[in-house]
Design a protein around this motif. Structure first.
Motif, PDB file in Angstrom:
ATOM      1  N   THR A  95       0.823  -1.200   0.000  1.00 46.56           N
ATOM      2  CA  THR A  95       0.000   0.000   0.000  1.00 46.56           C
ATOM      3  C   THR A  95       0.861   1.256   0.000  1.00 46.56           C
ATOM      4  N   ASN A  96       1.959   1.241   0.773  1.00 49.56           N
ATOM      5  CA  ASN A  96       2.810   2.427   0.823  1.00 49.56           C
ATOM      6  C   ASN A  96       4.224   2.062   1.250  1.00 49.56           C
ATOM      7  N   LEU A  97       5.145   2.109   0.291  1.00 53.08           N
ATOM      8  CA  LEU A  97       6.572   1.964   0.553  1.00 53.08           C
ATOM      9  C   LEU A  97       7.271   3.116  -0.142  1.00 53.08           C
ATOM     10  N   THR A  98       7.853   4.014   0.657  1.00 50.98           N
ATOM     11  CA  THR A  98       8.645   5.103   0.087  1.00 50.98           C
ATOM     12  C   THR A  98      10.108   4.775   0.328  1.00 50.98           C
ATOM     13  N   HIS A  99      10.934   5.023  -0.672  1.00 54.44           N
ATOM     14  CA  HIS A  99      12.349   4.675  -0.575  1.00 54.44           C
ATOM     15  C   HIS A  99      13.147   5.609  -1.482  1.00 54.44           C
ATOM     16  N   SER A 100      14.358   5.948  -1.059  1.00 59.97           N
ATOM     17  CA  SER A 100      15.167   6.893  -1.829  1.00 59.97           C
ATOM     18  C   SER A 100      15.711   6.287  -3.114  1.00 59.97           C
ATOM     19  N   TYR A 101      15.827   4.942  -3.183  1.00 58.69           N
ATOM     20  CA  TYR A 101      16.298   4.304  -4.417  1.00 58.69           C
ATOM     21  C   TYR A 101      15.744   2.887  -4.477  1.00 58.69           C
ATOM     22  N   ASP A 102      14.596   2.731  -5.151  1.00 57.53           N
ATOM     23  CA  ASP A 102      13.912   1.438  -5.203  1.00 57.53           C
ATOM     24  C   ASP A 102      14.730   0.347  -5.882  1.00 57.53           C
ATOM     25  N   GLY A 103      15.669   0.734  -6.745  1.00 58.59           N
ATOM     26  CA  GLY A 103      16.498  -0.246  -7.426  1.00 58.59           C
ATOM     27  C   GLY A 103      17.370  -1.063  -6.486  1.00 58.59           C
ATOM     28  N   ASP A 104      17.467  -0.659  -5.227  1.00 56.91           N
ATOM     29  CA  ASP A 104      18.255  -1.398  -4.229  1.00 56.91           C
ATOM     30  C   ASP A 104      17.396  -2.317  -3.368  1.00 56.91           C
ATOM     31  N   VAL A 110       9.874  -9.163  -5.372  1.00 52.14           N
ATOM     32  CA  VAL A 110      10.434  -7.978  -6.020  1.00 52.14           C
ATOM     33  C   VAL A 110      11.946  -8.081  -5.906  1.00 52.14           C
ATOM     34  N   ASN A 111      12.625  -8.014  -7.060  1.00 53.11           N
ATOM     35  CA  ASN A 111      14.071  -8.151  -7.067  1.00 53.11           C
ATOM     36  C   ASN A 111      14.707  -6.919  -7.706  1.00 53.11           C
ATOM     37  N   ARG A 112      14.912  -5.891  -6.912  1.00 54.51           N
ATOM     38  CA  ARG A 112      15.620  -4.676  -7.303  1.00 54.51           C
ATOM     39  C   ARG A 112      15.140  -4.121  -8.651  1.00 54.51           C
ATOM     40  N   VAL A 113      13.972  -3.500  -8.612  1.00 50.60           N
ATOM     41  CA  VAL A 113      13.395  -2.912  -9.819  1.00 50.60           C
ATOM     42  C   VAL A 113      13.225  -1.415  -9.623  1.00 50.60           C
ATOM     43  N   GLY A 114      13.050  -0.693 -10.703  1.00 51.60           N
ATOM     44  CA  GLY A 114      12.822   0.751 -10.604  1.00 51.60           C
ATOM     45  C   GLY A 114      14.121   1.504 -10.419  1.00 51.60           C
ATOM     46  N   GLY A 115      13.996   2.754 -10.055  1.00 52.24           N
ATOM     47  CA  GLY A 115      15.166   3.601  -9.889  1.00 52.24           C
ATOM     48  C   GLY A 115      15.048   4.452  -8.653  1.00 52.24           C
ATOM     49  N   GLY A 116      15.626   5.613  -8.693  1.00 46.65           N
ATOM     50  CA  GLY A 116      15.666   6.489  -7.536  1.00 46.65           C
ATOM     51  C   GLY A 116      14.320   7.051  -7.132  1.00 46.65           C
ATOM     52  N   GLY A 117      13.973   6.889  -5.864  1.00 46.13           N
ATOM     53  CA  GLY A 117      12.778   7.497  -5.307  1.00 46.13           C
ATOM     54  C   GLY A 117      11.484   7.084  -5.961  1.00 46.13           C
ATOM     55  N   ALA A 118      11.440   5.899  -6.565  1.00 43.23           N
ATOM     56  CA  ALA A 118      10.296   5.497  -7.370  1.00 43.23           C
ATOM     57  C   ALA A 118       9.059   5.182  -6.536  1.00 43.23           C
ATOM     58  N   ASN A 119       9.228   4.511  -5.418  1.00 46.72           N
ATOM     59  CA  ASN A 119       8.148   4.189  -4.491  1.00 46.72           C
ATOM     60  C   ASN A 119       7.179   3.123  -5.014  1.00 46.72           C
ATOM     61  N   ALA A 137      22.107  -1.491  -0.576  1.00 47.05           N
ATOM     62  CA  ALA A 137      23.073  -0.392  -0.562  1.00 47.05           C
ATOM     63  C   ALA A 137      23.007   0.354   0.763  1.00 47.05           C
ATOM     64  N   SER A 138      24.097   0.983   1.118  1.00 45.09           N
ATOM     65  CA  SER A 138      24.100   1.804   2.332  1.00 45.09           C
ATOM     66  C   SER A 138      23.748   3.238   1.958  1.00 45.09           C
ATOM     67  N   GLY A 139      23.250   3.980   2.933  1.00 44.05           N
ATOM     68  CA  GLY A 139      22.933   5.383   2.713  1.00 44.05           C
ATOM     69  C   GLY A 139      21.532   5.640   2.190  1.00 44.05           C
ATOM     70  N   ASP A 140      20.782   4.588   1.842  1.00 42.34           N
ATOM     71  CA  ASP A 140      19.402   4.764   1.385  1.00 42.34           C
ATOM     72  C   ASP A 140      18.486   4.959   2.584  1.00 42.34           C
ATOM     73  N   THR A 141      17.361   5.607   2.355  1.00 44.42           N
ATOM     74  CA  THR A 141      16.348   5.737   3.393  1.00 44.42           C
ATOM     75  C   THR A 141      15.009   5.294   2.818  1.00 44.42           C
ATOM     76  N   GLY A 142      14.161   4.745   3.697  1.00 39.83           N
ATOM     77  CA  GLY A 142      12.854   4.313   3.243  1.00 39.83           C
ATOM     78  C   GLY A 142      11.979   3.875   4.396  1.00 39.83           C
ATOM     79  N   VAL A 143      10.668   3.820   4.131  1.00 39.46           N
ATOM     80  CA  VAL A 143       9.700   3.429   5.149  1.00 39.46           C
ATOM     81  C   VAL A 143       8.597   2.607   4.495  1.00 39.46           C
ATOM     82  N   LEU A 144       8.323   1.446   5.073  1.00 40.00           N
ATOM     83  CA  LEU A 144       7.163   0.636   4.702  1.00 40.00           C
ATOM     84  C   LEU A 144       6.093   0.945   5.731  1.00 40.00           C
ATOM     85  N   THR A 145       5.024   1.647   5.315  1.00 41.14           N
ATOM     86  CA  THR A 145       3.994   2.030   6.275  1.00 41.14           C
ATOM     87  C   THR A 145       2.750   1.157   6.192  1.00 41.14           C
TER      88      THR A 145
END
Length: 198
Positions: free
Chosen positions: A25-34, A49-58, A109-117
């Motif tokens: 329903t809601n996963l925000t992440h700075s780089y979904d490809g990771d 899900v195996n590392r799809v999308g790109g930066g900030g895709a959500n 990857a390190s340095g990414d941020t994200g939240v599964l709400t």
């Protein structure tokens, strides 16, 4: 980083799973490809899900369904709608539906941020008594805006429960007086809609 969450499907008797969907329903992440997502129930698992999308895709209202027309790897971010998972969910078929359904997220990857709400499991199963049934079990509580709004004379109120408990849903007027009690009973986990006819 690693995130683990689970929802509990209550005992359904001698039933067998025939279809499973995971709804993110809601996963925000700075780089979904990771990000990778792994689904697990009992002794069966699948990397959905195996590392799809790109930066900030959500992932917003993303349904992972084996019948989806577009593979998640071919989708365009942000991922909204129905997609076929990276690996099939059919391995869960023939399992009993009850027990914990898990979602495990890893970030490579390190340095990414994200939240599964918010996420939920949609399980369809067949029982000797009762036939085909479908449950949607969320990992979150919610009370949605009624619809239609404004209404005349009736409206629908939707709410979700991640675990079994007593529920009381009461309508009050603008002066704070109780108008009607729509629900006052024990409910199992799931998604519910209640009609209010004024």
């Amino acid at each position: 980083s690693l995130v683990r969450d689970s929802v509990l499907v209550p005992n359904q008797g001698t039933c067998s799973v025939t279809d499973v969907n995971y709804k993110i329903t809601n996963l925000t992440h700075s780089y979904d490809g990771d990000v990778s997502m792994y689904a697990q129930h009992l002794n069966v698992g699948s990397k959905i899900v195996n590392r799809v999308g790109g930066g900030g895709a959500n992932f917003i209202n993303t349904i992972l369904n084996d019948s989806g027309l577009t593979p998640i790897g071919s989708g365009i971010a942000p991922f909204t709608g129905t997609f076929r998972p990276s690996n099939p969910l059919t391995g869960f078929n023939s399992q009993p539906p009850e027990g914990y359904w898990k979602l495990v997220l890893t970030d490579s990857a390190s340095g990414d941020t994200g939240v599964l709400t918010a996420w939920c499991i949609q399980v369809t199963f067949t029982c000797p008594v009762g036939g085909v049934q479908t449950l949607e079990i969320p990992n979150y509580y919610s009370l949605s805006q009624n619809y239609p709004n404004p209404f005349n004379p009736s409206t629908v109120i939707k709410f979700t429960l991640p675990e079994a408990q007593k529920v009381k849903l009461t309508v009050f007027d603008v002066l704070g007086r109780e108008v009607i009690s729509l629900v006052n009973e024990h409910r199992n986990p799931g998604v519910y809609e209640v009609n209010f006819d004024a």
